[in-house]
Design a protein around this motif. Sequence first.
Motif, PDB file in Angstrom:
ATOM      1  N   LEU A 437       0.823  -1.207   0.000  1.00 45.69           N
ATOM      2  CA  LEU A 437       0.000   0.000   0.000  1.00 45.69           C
ATOM      3  C   LEU A 437       0.859   1.259   0.000  1.00 45.69           C
ATOM      4  O   LEU A 437       0.559   2.243  -0.700  1.00 45.69           O
ATOM      5  N   GLN A 438       1.956   1.241   0.753  1.00 49.56           N
ATOM      6  CA  GLN A 438       2.815   2.422   0.818  1.00 49.56           C
ATOM      7  C   GLN A 438       3.446   2.740  -0.534  1.00 49.56           C
ATOM      8  O   GLN A 438       3.639   3.916  -0.867  1.00 49.56           O
ATOM      9  N   ILE A 439       3.766   1.732  -1.312  1.00 48.74           N
ATOM     10  CA  ILE A 439       4.344   1.965  -2.640  1.00 48.74           C
ATOM     11  C   ILE A 439       3.426   2.866  -3.470  1.00 48.74           C
ATOM     12  O   ILE A 439       3.884   3.823  -4.115  1.00 48.74           O
ATOM     13  N   PHE A 440       2.130   2.589  -3.437  1.00 43.25           N
ATOM     14  CA  PHE A 440       1.176   3.385  -4.211  1.00 43.25           C
ATOM     15  C   PHE A 440       1.002   4.785  -3.622  1.00 43.25           C
ATOM     16  O   PHE A 440       0.932   5.776  -4.357  1.00 43.25           O
ATOM     17  N   VAL A 441       0.946   4.877  -2.282  1.00 40.09           N
ATOM     18  CA  VAL A 441       0.771   6.177  -1.641  1.00 40.09           C
ATOM     19  C   VAL A 441       1.962   7.087  -1.929  1.00 40.09           C
ATOM     20  O   VAL A 441       1.805   8.254  -2.316  1.00 40.09           O
ATOM     21  N   VAL A 442       3.175   6.585  -1.740  1.00 35.84           N
ATOM     22  CA  VAL A 442       4.375   7.385  -1.992  1.00 35.84           C
ATOM     23  C   VAL A 442       4.493   7.730  -3.482  1.00 35.84           C
ATOM     24  O   VAL A 442       4.784   8.860  -3.857  1.00 35.84           O
ATOM     25  N   GLY A 443       4.249   6.745  -4.323  1.00 38.47           N
ATOM     26  CA  GLY A 443       4.402   6.949  -5.759  1.00 38.47           C
ATOM     27  C   GLY A 443       3.490   8.015  -6.328  1.00 38.47           C
ATOM     28  O   GLY A 443       3.905   8.796  -7.196  1.00 38.47           O
TER      29      GLY A 443
END
Length: 461
Positions: A437-443
């Motif tokens: 989930l963090q990958i998408f939020v940061v990206g």
Amino acid sequence: MNVSNPSSPLSASDEIPPAKITAALLGATLVGALGGLLFGFDTAVISGCQDQLKALFQLTANEQGFMTASALIGAAVGSLAAAKPGDLYGRRDCLKIAAAFYLLCAIGCAFASGLWMLVSARILGGIAVGATSVLGPMYLAEIAPAAWRGRLVACFQVNIVLGVLVAYLSNYLIGLMEFGAVEWRWKLGVQALPAFAFLILLFFIPRSPRWLMMKGKAAEAADVLRKIGVHDVTVQLSSIRDSLNRDSVGTSAPLFVKAHFRIIFLAVAIAMFNQLGGINALWYYADTIFAMAGFNKDSSALQSVMLGGANFIATLVGMAIIDKAGRKPLLMWGTIGCGIALALVAWIFNGTEHRDWLVWLFGGFVVCHAFGQGAVIWVFISEIFPTSVRSKGQTLGSFTHWFMAMLVSWTFPLVARDVGQPGAGLPFAFFAAMMLLQIFVVGFMFPETKQVALEDMEKKI
């Protein structure tokens, strides 16, 4: 030093760096970051005491979780309580109180007569940790030149992981000394030594020039600016004054307004994901986790030292490249690596094979966290908020971090299982899902903040 655009609202902390870092700036950075060492030590030292304390006090899983989380309850309180005194009395002077709390915590743990005295001392130390997590990065961000800010504030994170390493090494060495039933007292009490050093050294560093200007102490601010290597002090004082006026600085400036919505989201998100990856579950229960995988006491302690060493080296790499590679790329690649490692750990815990991979997978997880989220979190939170609400924003980010750490450390013993038992991989699968989930939020939502002056950060975001 010539400034290409004197009308640009740069603060002293955002001046183009002098050719060489001065002794005063280096000293202030090292002493301020020493608080991070106590932060890290206090975080990790309990790991080597878990089994002995659980047996001594006959703790249930819930009680063990509470005992471990007690320091984090204090940290959450300390992070909330630190901002106002920090604005009123200065970051440096409030760090002195935090240092005294660290010292009292170590003494209280060493001479605890029962569980509740131990928990009370741990809460007191936690308050110091929470206050340090707010005031340490804030002090360093406000005294450091812009081009060096990422690396100097990252010194705080380096000292956190150095504290983790020192705690694991200390636990391992004390364990070899065969102190028997009082072993845990030595492990928790040795923190008194760095705490006392931190308290004394804080009397020899300057106050933040930005805070001094907030309080109208221009003469003292000018003296500090000269010591840290600023050449044109008059221009820099004017720049600080202009930036503070523009931001309408003051303790009454509201944080929760529409204009700050995105900044608040970014601070809360990075703080939550920092813990939802499970890093503190590993730090607090490292010896226990390895024991669940079938390793003996001495082997578990030694592997914890190895993880602490990997964490320290990876953080140094992250600190060295944070102002070149940028915050966002480090977050992205670090998160991807953490997710892969955690997914494989979950797979191993659900089965009975490849237990020998765990040391390498946890090592990979620690390395990816260290040069990613670990190196970025305190730098990012300390620089994204406008000056008028920086202390409140730092408090919000730090409180979120500690609240989530408390939840993770308290609940982990409730769901942890030995390798091969039903549901043993569940907590690690959850941590891996959070990294996805963090990958998408940061990206999609995080900006790049490298080499951006503090006063230009709001426009950038």
